[in-house]
Design a protein around this motif. Structure first.
Motif: not given
Length: 283
Positions: A180, A182-183, A185, A194, A198
């Motif tokens: 979560d 690595t989102d 946002e 990313g 991730y």
């Protein structure tokens, strides 16, 4: 069917000369560690650069000097944390074929989450179970005492790996927190999170679920993202792009657990993956 992911083509004209200079600089820095153990951070960086650089000319890691460089990088990386967590004034560490007496350092600017994951990945690749266990006993609090701030997902990922290796509780919850984080946002550097951070988490997720097909797809995707990230013009000549360190480590864990690795790539040196050099010399 085996998937093949080629590495970006790179010039090799003066590579041997460059590797020789890098080898000399690495050895010089290592030989000074007993005098100044706080050079461990720089030693870790240069030793890893040397190991990765060998794979430019030896992408399968098939020759002895390449293995020797990878073992040295692993030893220096483990020494970073042996010195940082030492309870006495000194600690004995084997580095570059010699037992060395290093001073305890405590927290340092280079004792970071990134240094820890690098050390973990290298220990996994070299199949150093004792060093992996020692790294997994490093407290997360130590990694917060370096004077810098890092994304929380980095700590959650380390917590996940330590929990897996030591057989602790709440493994899945910790992995979910890491993923979560690595989102785009949330992450402070969405591209790095990313494309580099991730993918090994997704590989690990598929591994613990025993999803062999999913693992193969996750490994393929990880190498494709690695290639894209390091293929950017500003990064293409950096040694860090020559080997996909984290995906290689996850592939080693899967390989040793009996999962077939159905992806071939120069980013994934076959001899390191297959542990062919294991036991070549005392490490």
């Amino acid at each position: 069917m085996v998937t093949r992911i080629p590495r970006m083509p790179l010039p090799t004209g003066r590579a041997e000369e460059g590797i020789t200079v890098l080898q000399e600089n690495t050895q010089e820095l290592i030989d000074e560690l007993e005098e100044d153990s706080t050079d461990l951070g720089d030693a870790q960086t240069i030793a890893l650069t040397l190991a990765q650089s060998h794979c430019l000319l030896d992408p399968r890691a098939a020759i002895y000097p390449t293995w020797d460089a990878w073992v040295t990088a692993m030893q220096v990386s483990s020494a970073v944390f042996a010195a940082a967590t030492a309870t006495g004034e000194h600690v004995q560490c084997r580095i570059a074929h010699k037992d060395r007496t290093l001073r305890a350092t405590g927290p340092q600017w280079y004792v970071t989450p990134g240094a820890w994951t690098t050390a973990f990945y290298l220990a996994v690749i070299c199949r150093e179970k004792g060093r992996i266990t020692a790294l997994c006993q490093v407290p997360l609090t130590l990694l917060r005492e370096n004077g810098s701030q890092f994304d929380e997902y980095q700590y959650a990922w380390i917590d996940t790996l330590q929990t897996y290796w030591l057989g602790g509780p709440d493994l899945v919850d910790k992995l979910v927190r890491a993923v979560d984080g690595t989102d785009p946002e949330v992450a402070s550097d969405p591209e790095t999170a990313g494309k580099l951070q991730y993918p090994p988490m997704e590989m690990f997720h598929r591994f613990i679920r025993k999803d062999h097909a999913g693992f193969t797809q996750a490994l393929t995707t990880a190498l494709q993202w690695h290639k894209q990230y390091w293929g950017e013009e500003s990064r293409i000549y950096q040694a860090s792009g020559l080997v996909a360190l984290a995906p290689l480590a996850m592939a080693c864990i899967a390989h040793d657990a009996g999962i077939p690795i159905e992806v071939e790539s120069d980013y994934l040196p076959a001899t390191l993956l297959g542990r062919n050099w294991l036991g070549e010399f005392p490490t």
